[in-house]
Design an enzyme around this catalytic site. Structure first.
Site, PDB file in Angstrom:
ATOM      1  N   LYS A  46      -4.199   2.110   2.291  1.00  0.00           N
ATOM      2  CA  LYS A  46      -2.747   1.901   2.236  1.00  0.00           C
ATOM      3  C   LYS A  46      -2.090   2.586   3.439  1.00  0.00           C
ATOM      4  CE  LYS A  46       1.163   2.355  -1.027  1.00  0.00           C
ATOM      5  NZ  LYS A  46       1.631   2.910  -2.308  1.00  0.00           N
ATOM      6  N   SER A  56       4.362  -0.401  -5.213  1.00  0.00           N
ATOM      7  CA  SER A  56       4.374  -0.488  -3.772  1.00  0.00           C
ATOM      8  C   SER A  56       3.016  -0.757  -3.141  1.00  0.00           C
ATOM      9  CB  SER A  56       4.924   0.815  -3.184  1.00  0.00           C
ATOM     10  OG  SER A  56       4.037   1.890  -3.433  1.00  0.00           O
ATOM     11  N   SER A 109       3.153   2.539  -8.871  1.00  0.00           N
ATOM     12  CA  SER A 109       2.796   1.790  -7.663  1.00  0.00           C
ATOM     13  C   SER A 109       1.329   1.436  -7.524  1.00  0.00           C
ATOM     14  CB  SER A 109       3.239   2.559  -6.411  1.00  0.00           C
ATOM     15  OG  SER A 109       4.611   2.372  -6.192  1.00  0.00           O
TER      16      SER A 109
END
Lengths: 493, 503
Positions: free
Chosen positions: A78, A156, A180
């Site tokens: 990420k 997210s 998330s």
């Protein structure tokens, strides 16, 4: 043999150990899958050179015999994790051109164990969002589709979820501040675990809300989650909130034997207007666990309804302060200034250009709730609520509950753009089942448990006792086996 | 331990056009903690390094960087608290003070607003005239220093040096117990002395290692006593804070100027606004730093990157057990053990190096003459060369040797001064020098008597006068001393002269 990029971590590990394949082959398979998946917009920085170098090194270690579990396994990272000399922008324009000169503890742990980095994954800007529509790199597309409509992978960690679901990598790192990891996992039919707060070091992970942020793995199975989580966890003296506790062998603890375990069903999670299929999924999940030998117990977590509002005070408050460092002075984006502009104009223009609307909204909310005259009414009250939520969980665990079963999300994946024009609070409601877990610092895992009538994946969440991820993974494994979720999105990209 | 008693100093009053006014002053002293590394990063605290060379990723507030507390800084703060007889809070916590400035990379300063590490303490401030004021310390908290912005190097650009960013400061907050500019200076001096004794701050005001914010208000006589009785600030005037002072002289000037400004406002029927001001020494005035619209809202909240700080009583006890002797105790001991005057004891304990030096000289010797030699001869000589005690060419052993030679009547006080100068400039063992240079006092009466007889014989008129008026005997003593090159024992000469003149 199936295509190598579709393997999970455990399968690939075993294949590597048997000599059936090499890290190089695995990595190449993933790199070409990524190459062909531009339409998903999951990977935003590709690092094939690093990947191949790491794969070569991993193959040597594997040959030598005593390679760790993660050795040679290609991952997506990420964009919130700072990776040395590799762009790390947290999906934001304000970190344009920023190349960290350090490696986050978690990626260090993974790469130290021989894992391979394929590239950086798209995400909501500064991890603020539940649909991956706030990234400077544009929307991530869910590999699952309905009627040709582009769906959100959630957020997210949308890039991570999309990449794992589409087999662009074997697994990915995610972070979870209010859901998330778990919400995108549920939206994409993948597994995501947020460990107990303090299990994973936050050092080198761009901060959103420090008291809530935790990293975790996003994988294709519960076993994979156990393997990868173990490699991510460590006590890190560089993070004062990191706990000095031995990291167990999670995979070994993951027996799937839940006979005699007490699974709590919290009545407060039965929300008004909850879709019937979510309700059914939840009931089915409870039935499956009962069949597997668990005792299902109705429980109450009375302060649940205050969790979301309190979360949307605490998280923005911390974020407003954490994001103050992005000022254009030392790194990242700085606005072009007009003649006569001073330092105030530099801040204003830089931050207006560098932050997207959702980040700006949260910075403003956070600034407001901390400001003189409002601090007690908002921030302090939210902290008190947080203490009560924590106590709710402590009370049920003290009653002997081993894990709590809830839906992971209030719906399946929704269409991109569907929520952008509505009240932002509608978007925030996506976190309703997940934020309590962050507020209490507990471990929580999302496990795919079925498809809705549109054919989209739905997930269930299990919440465990603090520091007992092994036990939680074991319950999740039982649920995963019973649910037998095997569906995959059909490849359209 | 301390059995000295003091009267309270007279409160300074300033005459306005209408009344006399009294001053009420509280101080926030920022003292840089002596430690090699910063409060939350491992970067060096070395003063005077190349700009931006003592900077870690944490200090530069790189994304994802986290503070980790430097345990030694905590120990220093605890030590300081103990030195100020303050309560130590076993539980304290760090808060963020949020504001934007280019030399504050994080966009917030980590400080301790809600739960400071040190609670109430006290500082005894002696005014040198036998009076002293006990100034209460409200709290001490730890915080990060900011960096430095440089605006005068380029017409269009500002530069930032973040070397100092993150260095540990202690903010020592006094209660409004200081009643005049001189007391304010004496308070800082005493605080500085204690911190230097403790080794927790070098006290160097010039390098900014010690700075003060001074809160000044004025009130009519009688009001302060009401405040004291009730601790209700309502009895006092509105205060203004004069920021960032790092000179004793300017602190005193600023207080005076600010008090007069407030008096003028109040006597004209106006109202003093509570605000932050800066002192401009060139113009001799204080100026408002920012208007109300620009007033900061610091949005303090607990720093979520740091756990609450918990320390153990046993650790505090251990630090306390190893505290050095502090100025008040040392002074009291010097007075009682060495029989010194209050003044001499103050001078000799002003700093630790002097006190240690003195003690080495005075041990096993007469305290008073040791004090005289250190204060008068040694200090005077060092001052001439602009040296401090640590640079003294005369060691305590050498000075002690000189004093021993006087005590044993081997040399006279006058010769001792010459000897001191030789030791100061050339070094060497005083006893050996006396031996080698024949400086020894003549105590053998034979040569003295011979010299005296000669003088008496040559000056019959003087003899007659001296016999009539014994006070004139001194002339003969002087002549004998001259004839013997100053080496005659003055006491012996005196006795002999008196005896001979009697006839």
């Amino acid at each position: 043999m199936t295509e190598l990029n579709t393997l999970g971590l455990a399968e690939a590990r075993d294949a590597l150990r048997k000599g059936d394949t090499t890290s190089k082959e695995l990595t190449q398979a993933c790199l070409s899958a990524i190459e062909g998946a531009g339409a998903l917009n999951a990977f935003v920085h590709h690092t094939p050179e690093i990947a191949m170098k790491q794969a070569d090194a991993a193959d040597i270690r594997i040959k030598a015999g005593d390679a760790p579990d993660m050795c040679g396994l290609p991952l997506g990272i990420k964009d919130l994790f700072c990776t040395k000399d590799v762009p790390s922008q947290a999906g934001s324009r304000i970190l344009e051109g920023f190349l960290p000169q350090y490696e986050s503890t978690i990626t260090s742990n993974l790469f130290g164990a021989g894992a391979v980095m394929l590239g950086k994954l798209n995400m909501d800007e500064f991890a603020m969002g539940s649909s991956n529509e706030t990234s400077v790199y544009g929307n991530v597309i869910n590999p699952w589709k309905v009627d040709d409509r582009d769906l959100t992978p959630g957020g997210s960690s949308g890039g991570s979820a999309s990449a794992v679901a589409a087999d662009l990598c074997l697994a990915a790192t995610g972070t979870d501040t209010g859901g998330s990891i778990r919400q995108p996992a549920a939206f994409t039919g993948t597994v995501g675990i947020k460990p107990t707060y303090g299990r994973c070091s936050r050092w080198g992970v761009v901060a959103f809300a420090s008291s809530l942020d935790q990293a975790g793995p996003m994988t294709k199975s519960v076993r994979d989650a156990a393997i990868m989580l173990e490699a991510m966890c460590s006590h890190d003296p560089k993070d004062s909130t990191s706990v000095d506790l031995a990291v167990p062998n999670f995979e070994a603890l993951m027996t799937g034997d839940i006979r005699g375990k007490k699974i709590g069903i919290p009545k407060e999670y039965r929300m008004e207007g909850m879709p019937a299929e979510i309700e059914k999924l939840w009931a089915d999940g409870a039935a499956m666990m009962k069949d597997a030998g668990a005792e299902i117990v109705d429980i109450s977590l009375p302060h649940t309804k205050y969790a979301l509002p309190a979360y949307y005070v605490i998280a923005p408050a911390e974020a407003s302060s954490n994001l103050a460092r992005y000022d254009g002075v030392r790194y990242g984006h700085r606005a072009t200034l007009a003649a006569g502009d001073g330092v105030t104009e530099m801040y204003e223009k830089t931050r207006a250009e560098g932050f997207g609307p959702e980040v700006q909204r949260r910075v403003m909310i956070g600034t407001y709730v901390l400001s003189a005259g409002f601090y007690d009414a908002y921030y302090n009250r939210a902290r008190r609520v947080r203490t009560l939520i924590k106590k709710d969980f402590e009370d049920v665990f003290a009653q002997g509950i081993d894990a709590i079963l809830t839906p992971a999300t209030p719906s399946s994946a929704f269409g991109l753009g569907e929520m952008t024009d509505v009240d932002p609070v509608q978007m925030y409601l996506n976190d309703v089942f997940t934020v309590t877990v962050n507020m209490a610092g507990l471990p929580g895992i999302a496990v795919p448990a079925g498809l809705d009538e549109k054919g989209l994946p739905l997930g269930l969440q299990l919440i465990g006792r603090p520091w007992e991820e092994g036990d939680l993974l074991s319950s999740a494994y039982a649920l995963e086996r019973a649910a037998g979720f095997v569906a995959k999105p059909s490849k359209w990209w | 331990m301390l059995d000295l008693t003091y009267d309270l100093p007279k409160v300074k009053t300033i005459a306005g056009a209408k009344h006399d006014w009294e001053l009420v002053i509280g101080m926030e002293v920022h003292a840089q903690v002596s430690s090699n590394a910063k409060l939350f990063s491992g970067a060096s605290t070395q003063f005077g390094s190349e700009p931006n060379s003592n900077v870690s990723f944490v200090d530069a507030a790189m994304p994802g960087m986290l503070p980790v507390i430097n345990e030694y800084c905590i120990e220093q703060a605890v030590r300081t608290g103990l030195g100020l007889k303050a309560e130590i809070n076993l539980k304290s916590a760090f808060d963020r003070k949020n504001y934007f400035y280019p030399d504050l990379p994080q966009g917030y300063q980590i400080s301790q607003l809600y739960h400071p590490i040190v609670g109430e303490g006290e500082v005894l401030v002696e005014m040198g005239d036998g009076t002293a004021r006990l100034v209460r310390v409200e709290r001490i908290h730890m915080e990060q220093d900011a960096g430095k912005s440089i605006h005068d190097m380029d017409p269009n650009m500002s530069f930032v040096d973040v070397n100092r960013t993150g260095v540990c400061l202690m903010e020592i907050v006094s209660k409004p117990d200081i009643r005049g500019p001189e007391e304010a200076a004496a308070y800082i001096t005493k605080l500085r002395q204690i911190l230097r004794y403790l080794g927790t701050c070098n006290g160097d005001m010039q390098s900014g290692a010690m700075r003060a914010d001074v809160n000044v208000s004025i009130c009519l006589p009688g009001q302060y006593e009401k405040y004291q009785a009730t601790q209700d600030f309502g009895h006092l005037g509105t205060r203004c804070e004069i920021k960032n002072m790092n000179s004793m002289r300017f602190i005193q000037q600023a207080i005076d100027v600010e008090a007069k400004r407030q008096i003028a406002i109040l006597e004209a029927g106006g109202k003093v606004d509570q605000e932050t001001r800066l002192y401009d020494p060139d113009k001799g005035e204080t100026r408002s730093m920012r208007s109300k619209e620009e007033a900061h809202d610091y949005r303090y909240f607990p720093d979520p990157d740091l756990l609450p700080l918990e320390i153990e009583q046993a650790w505090v006890d251990e630090i306390e057990a190893n505290l050095p002797e502090l100025p008040d105790a040392k002074k009291a001991r010097f007075v009682s053990d060495f029989n010194l005057s209050d003044y001499d004891a103050s001078v000799l304990t002003a700093d630790l190096d002097t006190a240690d030096y003195f003690e080495l000289v005075a041990n096993g010797r007469d305290g008073k003459s040791s004090a005289n030699w250190v204060i008068n001869e040694l200090f005077g000589r060092l001052k001439k060369d602009e040296k401090d005690i640590t640079e003294s060419p005369v060691t305590p052993a050498q000075l002690g040797g000189i004093i021993d030679l006087i005590a044993s009547d081997a040399i006279s006080g006058k010769i001792a001064k010459d000897l001191f100068e030789i030791v100061y400039t050339e070094g060497g063992d005083p006893a050996q020098i006396v031996e080698d240079k024949g400086m020894k006092q003549v105590t053998d009466l034979g040569p003295i008597e011979a010299a005296l007889d000669e003088i008496i014989a040559a000056n019959p008129a003087q003899v007659e006068k001296a016999q009539a008026n014994p006070k004139l005997a001194g002339w003969f003593v002087g002549q004998v001393m001259k004839a013997t090159g100053g080496k005659a024992n003055p006491k012996a000469v005196n006795e002999l002269v008196a005896q001979k003149l009697k006839g």
